[in-house]
Design a protein around this motif. Sequence first.
Motif, PDB file in Angstrom:
ATOM      1  N   ARG A   1       0.944   4.008  -2.967  1.00 32.60           N
ATOM      2  CA  ARG A   1       0.627   5.417  -2.663  1.00 32.60           C
ATOM      3  C   ARG A   1       1.700   6.354  -3.193  1.00 32.60           C
ATOM      4  NH1 ARG A   1      -1.144   3.515   2.374  1.00 32.60           N
ATOM      5  NH2 ARG A   1       0.863   4.078   3.315  1.00 32.60           N
ATOM      6  N   ASP A   2       2.951   5.970  -3.027  1.00 34.22           N
ATOM      7  CA  ASP A   2       4.050   6.798  -3.518  1.00 34.22           C
ATOM      8  C   ASP A   2       4.000   6.938  -5.040  1.00 34.22           C
ATOM      9  OD1 ASP A   2       4.953   7.185  -0.983  1.00 34.22           O
ATOM     10  OD2 ASP A   2       6.718   5.892  -1.147  1.00 34.22           O
TER      11      ASP A   2
ATOM     12  N   GLN B   1       1.367   6.580  -6.949  1.00 36.40           N
ATOM     13  CA  GLN B   1       0.174   7.356  -7.305  1.00 36.40           C
ATOM     14  C   GLN B   1       0.429   8.842  -7.101  1.00 36.40           C
ATOM     15  OE1 GLN B   1      -2.683   5.432  -4.742  1.00 36.40           O
ATOM     16  NE2 GLN B   1      -3.521   4.190  -6.418  1.00 36.40           N
ATOM     17  N   ALA B   2       1.117   9.184  -6.005  1.00 35.43           N
ATOM     18  CA  ALA B   2       1.412  10.586  -5.710  1.00 35.43           C
ATOM     19  C   ALA B   2       2.290  11.198  -6.799  1.00 35.43           C
ATOM     20  CB  ALA B   2       2.108  10.702  -4.354  1.00 35.43           C
TER      21      ALA B   2
ATOM     22  N   ALA C   1       0.834  -1.208   0.000  1.00 44.14           N
ATOM     23  CA  ALA C   1       0.000   0.000   0.000  1.00 44.14           C
ATOM     24  C   ALA C   1       0.866   1.255   0.000  1.00 44.14           C
ATOM     25  CB  ALA C   1      -0.930  -0.003   1.212  1.00 44.14           C
TER      26      ALA C   1
END
Length: 210
Positions: free
Chosen positions: A142-143, A145-146, A138
């Motif tokens: 997230r990284d 996606q950011a 996760a």
Amino acid sequence: MTTESDRLLITRVRKNDQAAWAELDKRYRGRLTAYVRRRLKDHSSVEDVVQETFIGFNNSLANYDDKRDLQTWLFTIAAHKVTDQLRKMGRLRYQTGADADDEMMVQSADDRQRVASSLARSAEQREREEAALGLALAALVRDLQAKGEWAKVMALELLYVKGWGNAEVAAHLKRSEQDIANLKFQAKKRLHDHLTAANLSPAVFPELQE
């Protein structure tokens, strides 16, 4: 020994109580999935094997003795289904160390009846391992996606969720195999570091092994 809760559940299952089947699924699917996932590198087959385990249990109900521990019986069926799947894939391999010991305990459990506390500890450890891997994945997603690196997110999904090979992912995403290999290496390094920090051995996750 089967708990009173499991014994009552089996009584209802034998009456084809659909709510009881749903409860059985809810109670044991997660543990069976974690067990099968550890043994099958091809994760696309995991759900099929787990489903076959429940079907096998249904077929064995007529001969099931509720003096047996239910979880032990389900894991014994799952062990046979995993072996069948590995044979189909031509990837049945010799196991050593902890994995071999664990496999032997599951396959011979019907004779030795592993104590409930041992089974509970094994289940808790598997849940801890799965939770740690989930958190690591996760954080990595997230990284990406950011940073807006959606192609990399898709590549990781194809590699680790779908179980595709590097060449297949590269062709699908129109990237070079080297790009995919580099991404896979970076992801493995990050997951390895995360699990080490959590005091877990990455060796328990076949997807982190070449």
